[in-house]
Design a protein around this motif. Structure first.
Motif, PDB file in Angstrom:
ATOM      1  N   LEU A 123      -0.799 -10.620   7.540  1.00  0.00           N
ATOM      2  CA  LEU A 123       0.557 -10.353   8.013  1.00  0.00           C
ATOM      3  C   LEU A 123       1.470  -9.970   6.853  1.00  0.00           C
ATOM      4  CD1 LEU A 123       1.118 -13.244  10.596  1.00  0.00           C
ATOM      5  CD2 LEU A 123       0.806 -10.806  11.096  1.00  0.00           C
ATOM      6  N   LEU A 124       1.296 -10.615   5.709  1.00  0.00           N
ATOM      7  CA  LEU A 124       2.106 -10.284   4.541  1.00  0.00           C
ATOM      8  C   LEU A 124       1.758  -8.909   3.997  1.00  0.00           C
ATOM      9  CD1 LEU A 124       2.357 -13.615   2.518  1.00  0.00           C
ATOM     10  CD2 LEU A 124       3.797 -12.766   4.369  1.00  0.00           C
ATOM     11  N   GLU A 125       0.481  -8.555   4.056  1.00  0.00           N
ATOM     12  CA  GLU A 125       0.076  -7.206   3.641  1.00  0.00           C
ATOM     13  C   GLU A 125       0.678  -6.160   4.570  1.00  0.00           C
ATOM     14  OE1 GLU A 125      -4.289  -8.179   1.614  1.00  0.00           O
ATOM     15  OE2 GLU A 125      -4.182  -7.436   3.684  1.00  0.00           O
ATOM     16  N   ASP A 126       0.608  -6.416   5.871  1.00  0.00           N
ATOM     17  CA  ASP A 126       1.133  -5.456   6.847  1.00  0.00           C
ATOM     18  C   ASP A 126       2.644  -5.307   6.723  1.00  0.00           C
ATOM     19  OD1 ASP A 126      -1.437  -5.167   7.772  1.00  0.00           O
ATOM     20  OD2 ASP A 126      -1.169  -6.485   9.511  1.00  0.00           O
ATOM     21  N   ASP A 127       3.305  -6.397   6.312  1.00  0.00           N
ATOM     22  CA  ASP A 127       4.765  -6.391   6.182  1.00  0.00           C
ATOM     23  C   ASP A 127       5.223  -5.802   4.855  1.00  0.00           C
ATOM     24  OD1 ASP A 127       7.287  -7.034   7.322  1.00  0.00           O
ATOM     25  OD2 ASP A 127       7.443  -8.768   6.000  1.00  0.00           O
ATOM     26  N   GLY A 128       4.281  -5.543   3.949  1.00  0.00           N
ATOM     27  CA  GLY A 128       4.629  -4.995   2.649  1.00  0.00           C
ATOM     28  C   GLY A 128       5.009  -6.030   1.609  1.00  0.00           C
ATOM     29  N   PHE A 129       4.983  -7.323   1.984  1.00  0.00           N
ATOM     30  CA  PHE A 129       5.286  -8.377   1.017  1.00  0.00           C
ATOM     31  C   PHE A 129       4.214  -8.414  -0.069  1.00  0.00           C
ATOM     32  CE2 PHE A 129       5.331 -12.724  -0.608  1.00  0.00           C
ATOM     33  CZ  PHE A 129       6.682 -12.926  -0.811  1.00  0.00           C
ATOM     34  N   VAL A 130       2.976  -8.123   0.331  1.00  0.00           N
ATOM     35  CA  VAL A 130       1.879  -7.913  -0.619  1.00  0.00           C
ATOM     36  C   VAL A 130       1.478  -6.453  -0.509  1.00  0.00           C
ATOM     37  CG1 VAL A 130      -0.500  -8.472  -1.211  1.00  0.00           C
ATOM     38  CG2 VAL A 130       1.058 -10.290  -0.458  1.00  0.00           C
ATOM     39  N   ASP A 131       1.604  -5.720  -1.608  1.00  0.00           N
ATOM     40  CA  ASP A 131       1.358  -4.280  -1.628  1.00  0.00           C
ATOM     41  C   ASP A 131      -0.025  -4.010  -2.224  1.00  0.00           C
ATOM     42  OD1 ASP A 131       1.314  -1.538  -2.052  1.00  0.00           O
ATOM     43  OD2 ASP A 131       3.391  -1.439  -2.710  1.00  0.00           O
ATOM     44  N   LEU A 132      -0.906  -3.462  -1.444  1.00  0.00           N
ATOM     45  CA  LEU A 132      -2.284  -3.253  -1.905  1.00  0.00           C
ATOM     46  C   LEU A 132      -2.397  -2.229  -3.026  1.00  0.00           C
ATOM     47  CD1 LEU A 132      -4.167  -3.369   1.522  1.00  0.00           C
ATOM     48  CD2 LEU A 132      -3.990  -5.157  -0.219  1.00  0.00           C
ATOM     49  N   SER A 133      -1.318  -1.522  -3.318  1.00  0.00           N
ATOM     50  CA  SER A 133      -1.335  -0.577  -4.442  1.00  0.00           C
ATOM     51  C   SER A 133      -1.055  -1.265  -5.779  1.00  0.00           C
ATOM     52  CB  SER A 133      -0.315   0.543  -4.217  1.00  0.00           C
ATOM     53  OG  SER A 133       1.010   0.048  -4.304  1.00  0.00           O
ATOM     54  N   TRP A 134      -0.716  -2.533  -5.753  1.00  0.00           N
ATOM     55  CA  TRP A 134      -0.467  -3.269  -6.986  1.00  0.00           C
ATOM     56  C   TRP A 134      -1.741  -3.350  -7.824  1.00  0.00           C
ATOM     57  CZ3 TRP A 134       2.249  -7.994  -4.297  1.00  0.00           C
ATOM     58  CH2 TRP A 134       3.593  -7.648  -4.036  1.00  0.00           C
ATOM     59  N   PRO A 135      -1.605  -3.590  -9.142  1.00  0.00           N
ATOM     60  CA  PRO A 135      -2.787  -3.789  -9.990  1.00  0.00           C
ATOM     61  C   PRO A 135      -3.638  -4.952  -9.474  1.00  0.00           C
ATOM     62  CG  PRO A 135      -0.815  -3.532 -11.334  1.00  0.00           C
ATOM     63  CD  PRO A 135      -0.346  -3.649  -9.908  1.00  0.00           C
ATOM     64  N   GLN A 136      -4.925  -4.871  -9.691  1.00  0.00           N
ATOM     65  CA  GLN A 136      -5.844  -5.886  -9.184  1.00  0.00           C
ATOM     66  C   GLN A 136      -5.487  -7.287  -9.689  1.00  0.00           C
ATOM     67  OE1 GLN A 136      -8.075  -5.432  -6.871  1.00  0.00           O
ATOM     68  NE2 GLN A 136      -8.733  -7.577  -6.886  1.00  0.00           N
ATOM     69  N   GLU A 137      -5.052  -7.363 -10.947  1.00  0.00           N
ATOM     70  CA  GLU A 137      -4.693  -8.670 -11.507  1.00  0.00           C
ATOM     71  C   GLU A 137      -3.554  -9.306 -10.719  1.00  0.00           C
ATOM     72  OE1 GLU A 137      -3.293 -10.690 -15.756  1.00  0.00           O
ATOM     73  OE2 GLU A 137      -3.533  -8.527 -15.579  1.00  0.00           O
ATOM     74  N   ARG A 138      -2.567  -8.484 -10.337  1.00  0.00           N
ATOM     75  CA  ARG A 138      -1.459  -9.029  -9.562  1.00  0.00           C
ATOM     76  C   ARG A 138      -1.893  -9.421  -8.159  1.00  0.00           C
ATOM     77  NH1 ARG A 138       4.672  -6.676  -8.275  1.00  0.00           N
ATOM     78  NH2 ARG A 138       5.271  -8.522  -7.050  1.00  0.00           N
ATOM     79  N   LEU A 139      -2.759  -8.614  -7.550  1.00  0.00           N
ATOM     80  CA  LEU A 139      -3.243  -8.954  -6.221  1.00  0.00           C
ATOM     81  C   LEU A 139      -4.003 -10.282  -6.229  1.00  0.00           C
ATOM     82  CD1 LEU A 139      -4.452  -5.448  -4.988  1.00  0.00           C
ATOM     83  CD2 LEU A 139      -2.467  -6.732  -4.153  1.00  0.00           C
ATOM     84  N   GLU A 140      -4.796 -10.494  -7.267  1.00  0.00           N
ATOM     85  CA  GLU A 140      -5.527 -11.754  -7.378  1.00  0.00           C
ATOM     86  C   GLU A 140      -4.556 -12.920  -7.565  1.00  0.00           C
ATOM     87  OE1 GLU A 140      -8.186 -11.119 -10.601  1.00  0.00           O
ATOM     88  OE2 GLU A 140      -9.502  -9.769  -9.466  1.00  0.00           O
ATOM     89  N   TYR A 141      -3.511 -12.686  -8.366  1.00  0.00           N
ATOM     90  CA  TYR A 141      -2.498 -13.727  -8.582  1.00  0.00           C
ATOM     91  C   TYR A 141      -1.779 -14.068  -7.278  1.00  0.00           C
ATOM     92  CZ  TYR A 141       2.114 -15.578  -9.606  1.00  0.00           C
ATOM     93  OH  TYR A 141       3.265 -16.328  -9.583  1.00  0.00           O
ATOM     94  N   GLU A 142      -1.333 -13.041  -6.551  1.00  0.00           N
ATOM     95  CA  GLU A 142      -0.601 -13.285  -5.308  1.00  0.00           C
ATOM     96  C   GLU A 142      -1.466 -14.053  -4.312  1.00  0.00           C
ATOM     97  OE1 GLU A 142       2.498 -12.752  -4.705  1.00  0.00           O
ATOM     98  OE2 GLU A 142       3.064 -11.516  -6.415  1.00  0.00           O
TER      99      GLU A 142
END
Length: 220
Positions: A123-142
């Protein structure tokens, strides 16, 4: 190394990239929730660089604070904050309380992950709160700071916390009722606690999230 800093009381708390999980947002509420505690021993769980823990020291709620987080990278920034502030917090790399030595604290506080299912995270990905275009390190952190998959952290924490809290001491968890209801946490606790739910303190904040603080005070 890249370093950022945030003012907490009269000191600067240092942190690295992707290490600010929102702790400073909650510091304005600590004194109101923990008004009865003065100069006690405290533990911050899911501490990151220790924003909440250092606020307890700066506000006089705690005279000593230990910090616990599963991310070992925060330790060098905690050491930097200690070196520049004169505080002497201890850091334990730990998932929940696994590697924290048993000690009876008066306050255990934290801002743990607010989600418990993959569906909630989506739901957060779909809402844009988590952006899949972010660097992998940030995605892992989030993902690490947001998702407590299958409620595993909370279950593990509540299964051991009685060993770490004095009678008369309190646990304070900052949570989000959009994903974890207070009753779900209360059901994980033993029958040794009185529970208070703080919600109105968040009403004037610029957020759509249904934040609350659960304070669980041990009476036996």
């Amino acid at each position: 190394m890249e370093t950022w800093n945030q003012k907490v009381g009269n000191i600067e708390v240092y942190y690295g990239q992707y290490q600010n999980g929102g702790g400073p947002f909650y510091n304005k509420f600590n004194k109101q929730i923990l008004h009865e505690y003065k100069e006690v021993d405290a533990l911050e769980i899911c501490s990151g660089p220790g924003f909440i823990g250092y606020d307890l020291l700066e506000s006089g709620i705690a005279s000593h604070v230990d910090l616990s987080d599963k991310n070992p990278a925060v330790e060098e920034y905690i050491n930097m904050t200690n070196s520049n502030s004169g505080h002497r917090t201890r850091f334990y790399q730990s998932d929940a309380l696994d590697n924290v030595p048993v000690y009876e604290y008066s306050v255990i506080i934290g801002n743990p992950p607010h989600l418990q299912t993959e569906e909630q995270y989506k739901l957060l990905e779909d809402d844009g709160f988590v952006d899949l275009s972010w660097p992998q390190e940030r995605l892992e952190y989030e993902r690490r700071i947001l998702l407590d998959k299958d409620f595993s952290f909370h279950k593990k924490f509540f299964s051991k916390v009685d060993e770490y809290l004095k009678i008369g001491g309190s646990i304070v968890l900052y949570e989000n009722a959009d994903f974890i209801k207070p009753e779900e946490l209360i059901n994980l606790a033993s029958n040794k606690y009185d529970h208070s739910i703080f919600r109105s303190i968040f009403r004037n904040e610029d957020t759509k999230a249904d934040f609350y603080a659960l304070k669980s005070t041990r009476f036996k």
